[in-house]
Motif scaffolding. Structure first.
Motif, PDB file in Angstrom:
ATOM      1  N   THR B 454       0.830  -1.200   0.000  1.00  0.00           N
ATOM      2  CA  THR B 454       0.000   0.000   0.000  1.00  0.00           C
ATOM      3  C   THR B 454       0.861   1.245   0.000  1.00  0.00           C
ATOM      4  OG1 THR B 454      -1.241  -1.315   1.588  1.00  0.00           O
ATOM      5  CG2 THR B 454      -2.148   0.817   0.999  1.00  0.00           C
ATOM      6  N   GLN B 455       1.908   1.211   0.869  1.00  0.00           N
ATOM      7  CA  GLN B 455       2.805   2.357   0.909  1.00  0.00           C
ATOM      8  C   GLN B 455       3.511   2.555  -0.423  1.00  0.00           C
ATOM      9  OE1 GLN B 455       5.380   1.891   4.268  1.00  0.00           O
ATOM     10  NE2 GLN B 455       4.331   3.571   5.311  1.00  0.00           N
ATOM     11  N   PHE B 456       3.913   1.439  -0.986  1.00  0.00           N
ATOM     12  CA  PHE B 456       4.582   1.470  -2.287  1.00  0.00           C
ATOM     13  C   PHE B 456       3.714   2.188  -3.309  1.00  0.00           C
ATOM     14  CE2 PHE B 456       5.842  -0.205  -6.353  1.00  0.00           C
ATOM     15  CZ  PHE B 456       7.211  -0.333  -6.262  1.00  0.00           C
ATOM     16  N   VAL B 457       2.443   1.773  -3.371  1.00  0.00           N
ATOM     17  CA  VAL B 457       1.530   2.377  -4.342  1.00  0.00           C
ATOM     18  C   VAL B 457       1.361   3.858  -4.064  1.00  0.00           C
ATOM     19  CG1 VAL B 457      -0.839   2.403  -5.188  1.00  0.00           C
ATOM     20  CG2 VAL B 457       0.303   0.232  -4.780  1.00  0.00           C
ATOM     21  N   GLU B 458       1.282   4.200  -2.773  1.00  0.00           N
ATOM     22  CA  GLU B 458       1.103   5.608  -2.450  1.00  0.00           C
ATOM     23  C   GLU B 458       2.288   6.442  -2.912  1.00  0.00           C
ATOM     24  OE1 GLU B 458       0.138   6.084   1.685  1.00  0.00           O
ATOM     25  OE2 GLU B 458      -1.817   5.152   1.305  1.00  0.00           O
ATOM     26  N   TYR B 459       3.484   5.937  -2.615  1.00  0.00           N
ATOM     27  CA  TYR B 459       4.678   6.685  -3.020  1.00  0.00           C
ATOM     28  C   TYR B 459       4.758   6.777  -4.539  1.00  0.00           C
ATOM     29  CZ  TYR B 459       6.591   6.960   1.665  1.00  0.00           C
ATOM     30  OH  TYR B 459       6.788   7.254   2.971  1.00  0.00           O
ATOM     31  N   ILE B 460       4.481   5.650  -5.196  1.00  0.00           N
ATOM     32  CA  ILE B 460       4.611   5.619  -6.652  1.00  0.00           C
ATOM     33  C   ILE B 460       3.582   6.527  -7.303  1.00  0.00           C
ATOM     34  CG2 ILE B 460       4.019   4.134  -8.608  1.00  0.00           C
ATOM     35  CD1 ILE B 460       6.873   3.953  -7.891  1.00  0.00           C
ATOM     36  N   SER B 461       2.381   6.525  -6.768  1.00  0.00           N
ATOM     37  CA  SER B 461       1.374   7.389  -7.394  1.00  0.00           C
ATOM     38  C   SER B 461       1.734   8.849  -7.149  1.00  0.00           C
ATOM     39  CB  SER B 461      -0.020   7.063  -6.876  1.00  0.00           C
ATOM     40  OG  SER B 461      -0.047   7.190  -5.479  1.00  0.00           O
ATOM     41  N   GLY B 462       2.408   9.116  -6.021  1.00  0.00           N
ATOM     42  CA  GLY B 462       2.911  10.471  -5.808  1.00  0.00           C
ATOM     43  C   GLY B 462       3.974  10.818  -6.829  1.00  0.00           C
ATOM     44  N   ALA B 463       4.899   9.888  -7.052  1.00  0.00           N
ATOM     45  CA  ALA B 463       5.937  10.105  -8.056  1.00  0.00           C
ATOM     46  C   ALA B 463       5.343  10.029  -9.442  1.00  0.00           C
ATOM     47  CB  ALA B 463       7.037   9.062  -7.895  1.00  0.00           C
ATOM     48  N   GLY B 464       4.354   9.151  -9.574  1.00  0.00           N
ATOM     49  CA  GLY B 464       3.741   8.935 -10.891  1.00  0.00           C
ATOM     50  C   GLY B 464       3.047  10.186 -11.374  1.00  0.00           C
ATOM     51  N   ALA B 465       2.524  10.976 -10.434  1.00  0.00           N
ATOM     52  CA  ALA B 465       1.857  12.212 -10.843  1.00  0.00           C
ATOM     53  C   ALA B 465       2.834  13.090 -11.600  1.00  0.00           C
ATOM     54  CB  ALA B 465       1.325  12.936  -9.623  1.00  0.00           C
ATOM     55  N   ALA B 466       4.107  13.026 -11.173  1.00  0.00           N
ATOM     56  CA  ALA B 466       5.110  13.794 -11.898  1.00  0.00           C
ATOM     57  C   ALA B 466       5.518  13.056 -13.175  1.00  0.00           C
ATOM     58  CB  ALA B 466       6.334  14.012 -11.015  1.00  0.00           C
ATOM     59  N   GLY B 467       5.624  11.753 -13.075  1.00  0.00           N
ATOM     60  CA  GLY B 467       6.113  10.967 -14.205  1.00  0.00           C
ATOM     61  C   GLY B 467       5.033  10.603 -15.195  1.00  0.00           C
ATOM     62  N   GLY B 468       4.041  11.420 -15.304  1.00  0.00           N
ATOM     63  CA  GLY B 468       2.966  11.108 -16.251  1.00  0.00           C
ATOM     64  C   GLY B 468       1.882  10.324 -15.543  1.00  0.00           C
ATOM     65  N   GLY B 469       0.673  10.745 -15.733  1.00  0.00           N
ATOM     66  CA  GLY B 469      -0.457  10.156 -15.010  1.00  0.00           C
ATOM     67  C   GLY B 469      -0.515   8.647 -15.169  1.00  0.00           C
ATOM     68  N   MET B 470      -0.628   7.968 -14.070  1.00  0.00           N
ATOM     69  CA  MET B 470      -0.801   6.525 -14.162  1.00  0.00           C
ATOM     70  C   MET B 470      -2.093   6.153 -13.454  1.00  0.00           C
ATOM     71  SD  MET B 470       2.053   5.261 -11.504  1.00  0.00           S
ATOM     72  CE  MET B 470       1.233   3.778 -11.065  1.00  0.00           C
ATOM     73  N   SER B 471      -2.729   5.133 -13.935  1.00  0.00           N
ATOM     74  CA  SER B 471      -4.027   4.781 -13.373  1.00  0.00           C
ATOM     75  C   SER B 471      -3.809   3.962 -12.108  1.00  0.00           C
ATOM     76  CB  SER B 471      -4.851   4.004 -14.389  1.00  0.00           C
ATOM     77  OG  SER B 471      -4.143   2.881 -14.811  1.00  0.00           O
ATOM     78  N   VAL B 472      -3.969   4.633 -10.958  1.00  0.00           N
ATOM     79  CA  VAL B 472      -3.743   3.995  -9.673  1.00  0.00           C
ATOM     80  C   VAL B 472      -4.795   2.923  -9.422  1.00  0.00           C
ATOM     81  CG1 VAL B 472      -3.433   4.440  -7.216  1.00  0.00           C
ATOM     82  CG2 VAL B 472      -2.760   6.154  -8.866  1.00  0.00           C
ATOM     83  N   GLU B 473      -5.990   3.195  -9.933  1.00  0.00           N
ATOM     84  CA  GLU B 473      -7.090   2.252  -9.693  1.00  0.00           C
ATOM     85  C   GLU B 473      -6.754   0.877 -10.247  1.00  0.00           C
ATOM     86  OE1 GLU B 473      -9.689   2.798  -7.786  1.00  0.00           O
ATOM     87  OE2 GLU B 473      -8.683   4.710  -7.401  1.00  0.00           O
ATOM     88  N   ALA B 474      -6.285   0.877 -11.493  1.00  0.00           N
ATOM     89  CA  ALA B 474      -5.964  -0.399 -12.136  1.00  0.00           C
ATOM     90  C   ALA B 474      -4.881  -1.125 -11.354  1.00  0.00           C
ATOM     91  CB  ALA B 474      -5.505  -0.161 -13.569  1.00  0.00           C
ATOM     92  N   LEU B 475      -3.917  -0.340 -10.879  1.00  0.00           N
ATOM     93  CA  LEU B 475      -2.819  -0.931 -10.128  1.00  0.00           C
ATOM     94  C   LEU B 475      -3.330  -1.551  -8.837  1.00  0.00           C
ATOM     95  CD1 LEU B 475       0.205  -1.297 -10.038  1.00  0.00           C
ATOM     96  CD2 LEU B 475       0.391   0.890  -8.890  1.00  0.00           C
TER      97      LEU B 475
END
Lengths: 187, 524
Positions: B454-475
């Motif tokens: 869960t933490q991993f996803v949170e951090y990645i979606s935080g970074a992902g917002a910068a690295g181009g939108g990624m669909s957190v839901e699917a993940l």
């Protein structure tokens, strides 16, 4: 005119019954009697008639089978061919329609049965080809049968396709324009 | 009833009086349909047959399906539904009138009558008017009436295309538009026009202006029904695209890799974009003898794609971000770039990282059992996710620089990380916990790993917002699917354990009760 009588006999023994047989396996079939504007009558089962959006809407609106129904604007020959087409195709699931992409509409091959169907319209008793195509196309358009409209327009397009202007003029029965008009047209 | 019905229903789309004699007897809608099947090079020759056919060839309905298959999306999307609604509303009203059930199901027939009128125009009054209109056309641009006409069309047309920039729609009064504007006037057969034209010469042109302008306005009323593409009609837009692409397309008949495309465009992504459009062009089947062109085009596109991917791979190996970006963008222009993202993901070192090897999990454990060693597993997994997170963030930077956000590279990458590395490691850890330790340790490890992910996803979606939108839901869904079997396994075993416990406790109680009974009997 007398060939029509022959054809009518054919239609009694021919395809229209095949369509009925296909359906009659399950339950008693609702039948619909149609009378064309030149006083020929046909009996078709509901499923076949419903290939036509025109009849389908009519049957929905009247909620039942009306008494012998007079079909305006459609001749006996055309209706006979239309019933032949509908009987064959009434169980199809993928009818071509307007929403298809151009590619699929263009690429959709005219099936073997359809090809014979069109050729038979063409070869009927030495009558001019285009007349019958046109009559049938208009009837199909009036009765709103998407598959048949597709088949007819596509066949007509195929007759036009590779021809030079002079021949297209002939097909459309357009008089050769004067030079001046030609100039205007070319602009 | 049926008798009255049949007479009243002769109106809309049926036969006009008289038997059908040739193709000209077809209603305009049907002729337009026939035209949609014709290859584009045939259209000019058909247009030269007669005025009526010329007008029909110019009809936008001929080009709309072509545009759709060229992937052009309609600009003013709000327009057509509204008009559809009004058309079907009218159709519904007509249906309620006596004999209305004879009308066809679709409302299309309503369109037939509006612009072209009925097939055989019996409107006697229009003769002079047509003649006047025709006279003007022959006089060329001299008459002020023509400008009035175009203005009328433009004026009536622009409110309909609200979303279109006003600069494009009213201007461009080329000859073509004038023809469209005077469509209702030219409709008559050429013979009538010929005689009328002479009469019209005697008249003052101004007499015709109000009526033709009104007619043009009526005609453009109909043209509001047309969907427009940024203020252009379908035909204009199609012509623009066709003239732009056709030279390149036809060039493929003879050449492949030395095609004009590669000479005219130097930028890689431009070439890719043109190739993509050419592919759509070939799929739209606009020509009749296009098989060899299509074949050449397809092979060229394949060659181009493999070239781009090869360059991308070389740039990746050389860690040349700029070059990678250039090729990734070209691949995106060509076909969305999925293959490029795949290549990037599959070459990524994160999947070859041997710092944490799942097969070594069990052997890393201290040999002595007990609860303290059990917790090592959870800690190990936490360390592993930390390691992955650091790696992923580094990759996110690269992805942000290389790929466009719309290519979804980050989502694909993180999903792959989860599916391959993390899922594998998780399995190893959980199996070790389950087999070597008790249920308690299993639960602890499971809970820790869920928390870590869960933490991993949170951090990645935080970074992902910068690295181009990624669909957190699917993940999240993906992770849920990974954990589900383990969770259900835990629940099942816990249930079994609880049931067993209950059973033994109940048995104990039963024994005790019977013991008490026996004791009391002895006492007595």
């Amino acid at each position: 005119m007398f060939h029509r009588a022959n054809l009518r006999n054919n239609s009694k023994n021919g395809r229209s019954q095949v369509g009925q047989n296909r359906n009659s396996k399950k339950k008693p079939v609702a039948k619909l009697t149609l009378i064309t504007e030149d006083n020929e009558s046909f009996t078709v089962c509901k499923k076949v008639a419903e290939m036509s959006m025109f009849f389908k809407n009519m049957l929905q609106d009247t909620e039942g089978i009306p008494a012998p129904f007079i079909v305006p604007n459609v001749s006996g020959y055309d209706l006979k061919k239309i019933i032949e087409y509908c009987s064959y195709h009434c169980l199809d699931t993928d009818c071509p329609n307007d929403n298809d992409s151009l590619r699929s509409r263009r690429d959709r091959k005219i099936g073997h049965w359809d090809e014979t169907f069109v050729r038979n319209i063409i070869n009927k008793d030495g009558d001019p080809v285009i007349d019958n195509l046109v009559g049938l196309t208009k009837a199909a358009y009036f009765l709103d049968i998407p598959g048949l409209i597709w088949l007819m327009t596509k066949s007509i397009a195929n007759t036009i396709d590779p021809k030079p202007i002079a021949e297209i003029r002939e097909i459309f029965n357009v008089p050769v324009p004067s030079e001046r008009e030609e100039e205007i047209l070319q602009r | 009833m049926s008798a009255t019905v049949s007479s009243s229903a002769k109106g809309p789309p049926g036969k006009p009086a008289g038997p059908a004699k040739n193709l000209s007897a077809l209603p305009p809608d049907l002729i337009v349909r026939v035209f949609t099947f014709l290859p584009v090079p045939d259209l000019p020759s058909v247009a030269r047959v007669s005025r009526r056919l010329k007008i029909l060839v110019y009809n936008d309905d001929v080009y709309e399906p072509k545009l759709r298959s060229l992937g052009v999306v309609q600009g003013a999307a709000a327009d057509p539904p509204a008009t559809d609604a009004s058309a079907s509303g009218l159709a519904a009203k007509l249906k309620q009138l006596p004999g209305g059930h004879l009308l066809p199901g679709s409302a299309r027939y309503l369109e037939t009558g509006t612009l072209w009128g009925t097939l055989q125009d019996e409107d006697a009054g229009s003769g002079a008017e047509v003649a006047a209109g025709e006279g003007k056309v022959e006089e060329g641009g001299a008459a002020g009436g023509e400008e009035g006409q175009t203005e009328a069309t433009a004026g009536a047309g622009s409110p309909a295309t609200v979303s279109s920039p006003p600069a494009t729609s009213p201007s461009s009064p080329d000859g073509v538009q004038q023809i469209t504007a005077s469509v209702p006037a030219v409709k008559k057969s050429s013979l009538v026009i010929g005689t009328g034209g002479l009469k019209a010469a005697g008249k003052t042109p101004s007499a015709g202006i109000p009526s033709t302008a009104a007619r043009a306005a009526a005609g453009s009323n109909r043209s509001t029904v047309r969907p427009t593409y940024d203020g252009k009609t379908s035909r204009e837009l199609f012509r623009q695209i066709y003239t732009e692409l056709f030279p390149y397309y036809a060039d493929f008949r003879k050449r492949q890799k030395d095609s004009k495309v590669f000479k005219d465009f130097k930028d890689l992504s431009m070439i890719a974009a043109v190739l993509r459009r050419l592919r759509l062009f070939s799929r739209a089947a606009l020509l009749s003898d296009d098989e060899d062109i299509n074949f050449a085009l397809e092979t060229t596109i394949e060659w181009f794609e493999s070239m781009v991917l090869g360059q991308f791979e070389r740039a990746y190996d050389a860690e040349n971000i700029k070059e990678m970006r250039r090729n990734a963008f070209a691949a995106h222009q060509l076909n969305g770039g999925a293959a490029c993202v795949q290549l990037f993901v599959s070459k990524n070192p994160i999947f070859f990282d041997s710092t944490f090897n799942p097969s070594l999990v069990a052997s890393k454990l201290p040999s002595a059992g007990g609860p303290s060693t059990g917790y090592v597993l959870a800690d190990d997994f936490a360390k592993f996710t930390d390691h992955m997170l650091v790696n992923c963030r580094r990759q996110a930077d690269i992805i942000e620089k290389v790929f466009l956000p719309s290519m979804n590279a980050m989502t694909l990458f993180v999903n792959k990380v989860f599916e391959d590395s993390i899922a594998e490691y998780l399995t190893a850890v959980l199996v070790a916990a389950h087999d070597r330790e008790g249920l308690g340790i299993y639960l602890h490890t499971l809970a820790t790993s869920v928390h870590c992910c869960t933490q991993f996803v949170e951090y990645i979606s935080g970074a992902g917002a910068a690295g181009g939108g990624m669909s957190v839901e699917a993940l999240k869904e993906n992770i849920g699917a990974i954990f589900r079997p383990y969770a259900s396994r835990y629940i099942k075993e816990e249930l079994e354990y609880t049931n067993g416990r209950f059973k033994t406790e109940l048995e104990k109680w039963a024994n005790r009760v019977s013991f008490l009974h026996v004791g009391r009997e002895c006492h007595d």
